[in-house]
Design an enzyme around this catalytic site. Structure first.
Site, mmCIF file in Angstrom:
data_model
loop_
_atom_site.group_PDB
_atom_site.id
_atom_site.type_symbol
_atom_site.label_atom_id
_atom_site.label_comp_id
_atom_site.label_asym_id
_atom_site.label_seq_id
_atom_site.Cartn_x
_atom_site.Cartn_y
_atom_site.Cartn_z
ATOM 1 N N ALA A 66 47.629 39.327 49.512
ATOM 2 C CA ALA A 66 48.883 38.911 48.885
ATOM 3 C C ALA A 66 48.536 37.947 47.757
ATOM 4 C CB ALA A 66 49.762 38.222 49.918
ATOM 5 N N GLY A 111 46.393 40.931 52.801
ATOM 6 C CA GLY A 111 47.375 42.003 52.598
ATOM 7 C C GLY A 111 46.739 43.328 52.199
ATOM 8 N N GLU A 114 45.728 44.847 55.383
ATOM 9 C CA GLU A 114 46.978 45.258 56.037
ATOM 10 C C GLU A 114 47.534 46.532 55.410
ATOM 11 O OE1 GLU A 114 48.538 41.069 55.499
ATOM 12 O OE2 GLU A 114 49.430 41.564 57.433
ATOM 13 N N GLU A 134 43.462 34.820 56.242
ATOM 14 C CA GLU A 134 44.640 33.959 56.079
ATOM 15 C C GLU A 134 44.496 32.587 56.719
ATOM 16 O OE1 GLU A 134 44.760 37.178 56.822
ATOM 17 O OE2 GLU A 134 46.269 38.151 55.574
HETATM 18 N N1 COA Z 1 45.865 36.034 45.135
HETATM 19 C C1 COA Z 1 45.903 35.587 43.874
HETATM 20 N N2 COA Z 1 44.866 35.642 43.041
HETATM 21 C C2 COA Z 1 43.741 36.200 43.515
HETATM 22 C C3 COA Z 1 43.615 36.687 44.828
HETATM 23 C C4 COA Z 1 44.761 36.589 45.647
HETATM 24 N N3 COA Z 1 44.759 37.061 46.905
HETATM 25 N N4 COA Z 1 42.369 37.160 45.010
HETATM 26 C C5 COA Z 1 41.720 36.981 43.848
HETATM 27 N N5 COA Z 1 42.541 36.397 42.951
HETATM 28 C C6 COA Z 1 42.250 36.042 41.570
HETATM 29 C C7 COA Z 1 41.372 34.790 41.495
HETATM 30 O O1 COA Z 1 42.175 33.624 41.590
HETATM 31 C C8 COA Z 1 40.748 34.971 40.131
HETATM 32 O O2 COA Z 1 41.704 34.618 39.160
HETATM 33 P P1 COA Z 1 41.224 33.722 37.876
HETATM 34 O O3 COA Z 1 40.236 34.614 37.156
HETATM 35 O O4 COA Z 1 42.499 33.520 37.128
HETATM 36 O O5 COA Z 1 40.604 32.469 38.443
HETATM 37 C C9 COA Z 1 40.572 36.490 40.027
HETATM 38 O O6 COA Z 1 41.464 37.057 40.964
HETATM 39 C C10 COA Z 1 39.163 36.939 40.379
HETATM 40 O O7 COA Z 1 38.838 36.421 41.680
HETATM 41 P P2 COA Z 1 37.557 35.482 41.985
HETATM 42 O O8 COA Z 1 37.887 34.654 43.171
HETATM 43 O O9 COA Z 1 37.132 34.794 40.745
HETATM 44 O O10 COA Z 1 36.479 36.627 42.340
HETATM 45 P P3 COA Z 1 35.206 36.446 43.280
HETATM 46 O O11 COA Z 1 34.402 37.684 43.107
HETATM 47 O O12 COA Z 1 34.548 35.131 43.043
HETATM 48 O O13 COA Z 1 35.788 36.412 44.780
HETATM 49 C C11 COA Z 1 37.189 37.146 46.594
HETATM 50 C C12 COA Z 1 36.428 37.545 45.305
HETATM 51 C C13 COA Z 1 37.990 38.381 47.025
HETATM 52 C C14 COA Z 1 36.196 36.756 47.701
HETATM 53 C C15 COA Z 1 38.141 35.956 46.279
HETATM 54 O O14 COA Z 1 38.898 36.272 45.130
HETATM 55 C C16 COA Z 1 39.096 35.620 47.393
HETATM 56 O O15 COA Z 1 38.713 34.994 48.358
HETATM 57 N N6 COA Z 1 40.363 36.030 47.242
HETATM 58 C C17 COA Z 1 41.408 35.697 48.190
HETATM 59 C C18 COA Z 1 41.303 36.549 49.430
HETATM 60 C C19 COA Z 1 42.362 36.131 50.417
HETATM 61 O O16 COA Z 1 42.379 35.030 50.938
HETATM 62 N N7 COA Z 1 43.301 37.060 50.687
HETATM 63 C C20 COA Z 1 44.339 36.817 51.623
HETATM 64 C C21 COA Z 1 45.547 36.306 50.941
HETATM 65 S S1 COA Z 1 46.854 36.031 52.097
#
Ligand code: COA
Length: 257
Positions: A66, A111, A114, A134
């Protein structure tokens, strides 16, 4: 129909829905969830759709969850409403009379995991990563994940994933029963199309009835509890801390309040 956050294409009676926010790793904001709902609804009455393939744009992510950026301002009531919206749309995928194959081309977190679990068949690329992180945000899955994960991998493994926030690689996801197949990234869409072609040979009404009967094996009470508990998380300071930590790229400090 034209969409801002997804791309819908049809070829050989296979409709491919692609979540198209690669710069945010295809994170699901409310507009994207709404468009996914419209697209899967449209497939139901589209004679040119026999099978649906759902995937993410780019090479890095299926859906990274999400959209966390919208979370910090939400009240408990708004959190429950968000969860309800996700449940409604993800249930439309699960209950789709046209089979939905998830082509999981990278991160399927929160999400995203999910959404993949709401599909009928999951095919992962070798690069895919799965998880329900989460709890790192002071949250729980809010789009049916607590329930579907238990159904797919069993309670012990589901609880471990839910409370450790561990990621699973594709090989482990296959072994755990979370996905049906793992293939090299370059073969992902072909494998999904191969499965779709097999389904297309079968009697459509019997295919739909098979899905409906398999879905009836689900128990329903837990889904409502998830919506209520997801909403409650938004009234905690830990959720605000977890979301702020993610947005500011720092480690969260939780107080249990
Ligand atoms: N919501 C909003 N933005 C998100 C996102 C999410 N779930 N997942 C990634 N992004 C955004 C990042 O903020 C980043 O934006 P920016 O360039 O403006 O800073 C962009 O997508 C790229 O992500 P980044 O974190 O830089 O890539 P990464 O390769 O270093 O890491 C992940 C990848 C997937 C490990 C990391 O993005 C992450 O942990 N995402 C969240 C996962 C999560 O908690 N999901 C459950 C949500 S309820």
């Amino acid at each position: 129909m034209s969409y801002a956050n997804i791309v819908v294409q049809n070829e050989n009676r296979i409709t491919t829905i692609t979540v198209n926010r690669p710069e945010k790793l295809n994170a699901l904001n409310q507009a994207t969830i709404a468009e996914l709902g419209q697209a899967i609804k449209a497939c139901q009455s589209d004679a040119e759709t026999a099978v649906v393939i759902l995937t993410g744009a780019g090479e890095k992510a299926f859906v990274a969850g999400a959209d966390i950026s919208a979370f910090s301002s939400l009240s408990a009531e708004q959190g429950s409403a968000l969860s309800q919206q996700g449940h409604t749309v993800f249930n439309m995928f699960e209950n789709s009379a046209k089979p939905v194959i998830a082509a999981i081309n990278g991160f399927a977190l929160g999400g995203g995991c999910e959404l993949a679990m709401a599909c009928h068949i999951r095919v992962a690329s070798e690069t895919a990563k799965f998880g329900q992180p989460e709890v790192k945000l002071g949250l729980i899955p809010g789009y049916g994940g607590t329930q579907r994960l238990v159904h797919l991998v069993g309670k012990p493994k589901a609880i471990e994933l839910l409370i450790t926030a561990d990621n699973l690689n594709a090989t482990d996801a296959l072994q755990w029963g979370l996905v049906n197949h793992v293939v090299p990234a370059a073969e992902l869409m072909n494998k999904c199309k191969e499965i779709a072609e097999k389904i297309k040979q079968q009697a459509p009404l019997a295919v739909s009835a098979s899905i409906a009967c398999a879905n009836a094996a689900n128990t329903l009470g837990g889904f409502d509890m998830e919506i209520a508990q997801f909403g409650k998380c938004f009234a905690t300071s830990d959720m605000k801390e977890g979301v702020d930590a993610f947005m500011n790229k720092r480690k969260a400090t939780f107080k249990g309040e």
